[in-house]
Design an enzyme around this catalytic site. Structure first.
Site, PDB file in Angstrom:
ATOM      1  N   HIS A 355       0.693  -1.412  -0.041  1.00 50.88           N
ATOM      2  CA  HIS A 355       0.144   0.209   0.088  1.00 50.88           C
ATOM      3  C   HIS A 355       0.889   1.735   0.194  1.00 50.88           C
ATOM      4  CE1 HIS A 355      -4.585  -1.953   0.562  1.00 50.88           C
ATOM      5  NE2 HIS A 355      -3.368  -2.822   1.303  1.00 50.88           N
ATOM      6  N   LYS A 543      -8.106  13.820   4.423  1.00 49.18           N
ATOM      7  CA  LYS A 543      -7.145  12.826   4.939  1.00 49.18           C
ATOM      8  C   LYS A 543      -6.767  13.197   5.714  1.00 49.18           C
ATOM      9  CE  LYS A 543      -5.961  13.934   0.958  1.00 49.18           C
ATOM     10  NZ  LYS A 543      -6.105  12.669  -0.557  1.00 49.18           N
ATOM     11  N   ARG A 544      -5.546  12.083   6.235  1.00 48.49           N
ATOM     12  CA  ARG A 544      -4.380  11.947   7.284  1.00 48.49           C
ATOM     13  C   ARG A 544      -3.455  13.489   6.757  1.00 48.49           C
ATOM     14  NH1 ARG A 544      -3.207   8.352  10.747  1.00 48.49           N
ATOM     15  NH2 ARG A 544      -2.468   8.863  11.448  1.00 48.49           N
ATOM     16  N   LYS A 549       0.701  14.951   1.040  1.00 46.72           N
ATOM     17  CA  LYS A 549      -0.679  14.814   0.119  1.00 46.72           C
ATOM     18  C   LYS A 549      -1.003  16.270   0.538  1.00 46.72           C
ATOM     19  CE  LYS A 549      -2.225  10.693   3.371  1.00 46.72           C
ATOM     20  NZ  LYS A 549      -2.678  10.321   2.248  1.00 46.72           N
ATOM     21  N   THR A 651      -8.219   7.160  -2.042  1.00 48.80           N
ATOM     22  CA  THR A 651      -9.653   6.183  -1.897  1.00 48.80           C
ATOM     23  C   THR A 651     -10.319   7.405  -1.560  1.00 48.80           C
ATOM     24  OG1 THR A 651      -9.562   5.171   0.215  1.00 48.80           O
ATOM     25  CG2 THR A 651      -9.136   3.640  -1.387  1.00 48.80           C
ATOM     26  N   LYS A 655     -14.782   8.520  -3.609  1.00 56.10           N
ATOM     27  CA  LYS A 655     -16.161   8.772  -2.723  1.00 56.10           C
ATOM     28  C   LYS A 655     -16.376  10.246  -2.526  1.00 56.10           C
ATOM     29  CE  LYS A 655     -13.953   6.501   0.542  1.00 56.10           C
ATOM     30  NZ  LYS A 655     -12.826   6.273   2.170  1.00 56.10           N
TER      31      LYS A 655
END
Ligand code: 26V
Length: 809
Positions: A355, A543-544, A549, A651, A655
């Site tokens: 992952h 998100k985290r 990111k 992911t 969504k």
């Protein structure tokens, strides 16, 4: 059973009394939730037993999904949905003056995961059950899940998540299925003329007690099992009087050290730290899970040789990879099978998903720590490594570089990813670009040796929770337009394409979005006491919190927009509400500073009268599954802005898309496949490609200083991090500034800044063309079917597990 409202009502009132010993008037929302949950669990149990009987009778191949994380969220709503009971339940409760939503809100989230990896496992459970695949989860029943986040004066504060405090109505403790797991001690070899036997002595025994939770399929009578293990002392009822003082203390110490194993979920994500307790957790649930599988298999089958035909064990990242040596141990030490045959059985049974390729997330355990904790497992891994290296030597004689780069034990560490590839029949990445990077770079040598093991399985999300449950109005609108076929065949959502140009459908879709925005805005008003404009762009990054990111890139854009607005009060722009939600690992300093930065910026902008309602910034506290279900339906824009090559898949992007939000994103992870589906006219992409990023890493040539010198807008925003613009202690944001300016911006934030702000301008223009925006939004929904986890799971079942779909009457 509960098909009509009256029966439902009576059953509920009955259960209410039995569970709470109260009449309706006295009952709290939580009491009522427990009663309803208990009722649904009872209703499910018959289907659960039947499903298991059916699997036994069919002798169907069973899939076991091993994961250290299952981020389930709440179960009441999704269970009702999958059982088809939502309408009757809602009506029955209405009659009694009870609001079902209120009961749903009384349930604690099962937050047994950090982020994407744990939520993926939960989506997979839902899809396996809904597709009638005999697939079960195996993990740890953490006493405390992922921490609760509070924001105090702009800073993240962590509180324990005591999710089990008031009981868990869905789980069933199965003490008769408990098994023993052994730590520490030493291994004695007993050699006879026939064979050598390994005896593990002086170990510390831990009791693993399973708690089973039903995993209910959608409208198909299938109920699979999520089995979570809890650690208990083998002998809990100490006879205190028989202990001397020292023994007494030792006994108590033993009890607490054992219980510590399943006490808490590590809040680390993408960052490895070699902690013994974490290794204990891994072996604990893996050993318990494998023992229980072998025991079940044995009841029905004679020889374990057939294990790969009847059982598939999937390991979610490297965390459960000790499944490989543990299965070897059981086959060799307990079943008396020889090494070669045991190896064939093991490698034929186990498959592995990677992952992440972030180097800092790669698990490697110090050899000595490992050997001390798991002496027999260490011996087995040592032997696996010897044989593995010998095989490599035979194939590539003299190629030391290759062999040492692939060794399972090297530099005094055990490399878990190497063990995973050597000991399993399949290794997959989670989006095409990610799998390609694994093959070409991170696991290049493994790919050369075992090309047949590598494959891609692009992630997906369950459209049942993320559309039908989270956004029932949109789901209803879709069904009205194209019929209900998309529910079982999400690819049929493409039927919506012909509605994206239909003015009436567009209007209805716009109405749904607006009402969802109103719900979120209502929550923001209640909780944070300010209003957001329902006509503004709801621009969301949830998100985290992680440097790769690039929440910072989002922040720089907001600062730039703010500056532009102050320079030109007549700036032609759509009003925007920037929404963030993110938890930082408690020890991740820069991530925590970023949270403080977002909150400080929000405070300044939201209180600046010159800005008025044109920009608002909201940091939503305690981002979690249940909050996400409120956010995705209300989003206009989905921020997917990781440095290309770093986000394995993502992911959240799926969504958002499923709920009609439009992506602004880099060509990274599954964004690329989303781009290919929707086409360039339905997404805003920007920035460096993964190749360009790689080239910079390889050949240098990137200078954040130059970018800073040559862009006055960028200079203005960056300088304000450290020039006293923010009302915080002088060096509060210095580390962020330094990471960008002094350490040459590892994640190319400055490099992508211009392209990002340009894409944001395009997006702003597109939003103001209402018809066009709605068309884009509907097209996104139409193409989201591919990203249902049903598609993903069918691929796993066919290509990796060899599992069949089975109907249950
Ligand atoms: C790794 C580690 C390293 C050791 C210590 C603690 C810890 C905890 C979690 C992880 C897993 C990090 C990998 C992860 O979450 N990957 C995410 O997986 C998602 C599902 O495949 C994917 O969508 C995200 O892009 C990816 O970052």
């Amino acid at each position: 059973m509960f098909r009509d409202k009256e029966t439902f009502k009576n059953a509920f009132l009955e259960k209410m009394q039995a569970v709470c010993g109260k009449c309706l008037d006295e009952a709290t929302a939580f009491d009522k939730y427990m009663a309803l949950g208990g009722m649904i669990r009872d209703y499910t149990s018959r289907k659960w037993v039947k499903t298991n009987a059916r699997y036994l009778e069919e002798d169907a191949k069973q899939v076991y999904y091993f994961s250290l994380e299952f981020l389930l969220g709440r179960l009441l709503g999704s269970n009702l949905l999958n059982l088809g009971l939502t309408p009757v339940c809602r009506e029955a409760l209405d009659d009694l003056g009870i609001d079902l939503n209120e009961l749903e809100d009384a349930e604690a989230d099962a937050g047994l995961g950090n982020g994407g990896l744990g939520r993926l496992a939960a989506c997979f459970l839902d899809s396996m059950a809904s597709l009638g695949i005999p697939g079960h989860g195996c993990g740890i029943r953490y006493r405390y899940g992922f921490f609760e986040q509070r924001i105090v004066d702009g800073y993240q504060v962590e509180l324990p998540d005591n999710w089990l405090r008031d009981g868990n109505v869905w789980e069933l403790r199965k003490p008769d299925k408990a098994v023993e797991v052994r730590f520490y001690g030493a291994v004695r070899e007993e050699s006879s003329s026939e064979r050598t036997v390994f005896v593990h002595e002086n170990y510390q025994a831990v009791l693993a007690v399973p708690y089973d939770t039903p995993v209910i399929g959608y409208g198909n009578n299938t109920v699979n099992t999520l089995r979570l293990w809890s650690a208990e002392a083998v002998q809990t009822d100490f006879d205190f009087s028989s202990f001397s003082h020292g023994d007494y203390l030792q006994a108590v110490e033993y009890k607490y050290s054992v219980e510590a194993i399943s006490q808490i979920l590590y809040p680390d994500d993408n960052h490895y730290k070699g902690r013994e307790l974490r290794l204990k957790q891994q072996y604990f649930f893996v050993s318990a899970g494998i023992q229980s599988i072998v025991r079940t298999f044995r009841k029905k089958n004679g020889s374990l040789k057939q294990l790969p035909e009847k059982v598939a064990i999937h390991v979610n990242d490297t965390h459960p990879v000790l499944a490989i040596p543990e299965l070897m141990r059981i086959l060799i030490d307990e079943e008396g099978i020889g090494w070669d045959e045991a190896w064939e059985i093991t490698t034929g049974t186990i498959s592995y998903t990677n992952h992440t390729i972030l180097a800092e997330a790669m698990e490697k355990w110090p050899k000595d720590l490992f050997r001390n904790l798991l002496p027999r497992i260490y011996m087995i891994i040592h032997e696996i490594n010897e044989r593995f290296c010998r095989e490599l030597w035979d194939r590539y004689p003299g190629d030391w570089d290759m062999i040492s780069s692939m060794a399972i034990i090297a530099d005094n560490h055990i490399k878990m990813a190497h063990l995973a590839v050597a000991g399993s029949c399949s290794i997959n990445g989670v989006a095409r670009i990610h799998t390609d990077i694994l093959k070409r770079q991170e696991m290049k040598n493994f790919y050369i040796v075992y090309p047949h093991k590598f494959n891609n399985k692009t992630n997906g999300v369950t459209h049942r929770r993320w559309l039908m449950k989270a956004n029932p109005e949109l789901a209803g609108l879709i069904t009205e337009a194209i019929g209900p076929g998309w529910i079982r065949e999400p690819a049929e959502l493409t039927g919506l394409l012909k509605y994206s140009a239909d003015p009436s459908f567009r209007e209805q879709a716009a109405g749904v979005k607006k009402r969802n925005k109103a719900v979120l805005a209502g929550m923001i008003r209640d909780k944070y006491s300010f209003d957001v404009d329902l006509d503004s762009i709801f621009d969301v990054q949830v998100k985290r919190l992680h440097a790769y990111k690039r929440q910072i890139l989002n922040v720089l854009h907001i600062m730039d927009l703010y500056n532009r607005l102050l320079e030109n009060p007549n700036l032609d722009m759509a009003p925007r509400t920037f929404i963030f939600g993110a938890k930082a690992a408690p020890s991740y300093y820069q991530a925590k500073t970023t949270i403080k930065l977002i909150n400080t910026l929000a405070h300044i902008i939201n209180n600046d009268r010159r800005v008025g309602d044109r920009i608002k910034v909201v940091f939503l506290e305690n981002y979690r599954v249940s909050l996400a279900e409120m956010i995705f339906p209300a989003a206009d824009v989905s921020e997917q802005i990781s440095t290309a090559g770093k986000e394995a898949s993502g992911t959240g992007n799926m969504k958002f898309m499923l709920n009609g939000a439009i992506t602004i994103g880099t060509m990274d992870g599954a964004n690329i496949e989303i781009y290919e589906k929707v086409g360039p006219e339905n997404i805003f992409t920007f920035g460096l490609t993964a190749e360009e990023v790689m080239d910079y890493y390889r050949s240098g040539g990137y200078s954040s200083r130059d970018l800073y010198e040559n862009d006055s807008r960028l200079r203005l925003t960056l300088d304000s991090l450290v020039n006293g613009f923010f009302p915080v202690p002088a060096d509060e944001f210095r580390n962020i500034y330094n990471s960008l300016m002094v350490h040459n911006d590892e994640f190319f934030v400055l490099g992508d800044f211009a392209a990002y702000t340009a894409a944001q301008l395009n997006l702003d223009r597109a939003f103001r063309d209402k018809a066009k925006w709605l068309e884009m939004s509907i097209n996104n929904i139409a193409y989201a079917g591919t990203f249902s986890s049903d598609r993903t799971i069918l691929e796993y079942a066919k290509d990796i597990w060899g599992a069949r779909q089975l109907s249950v009457e």
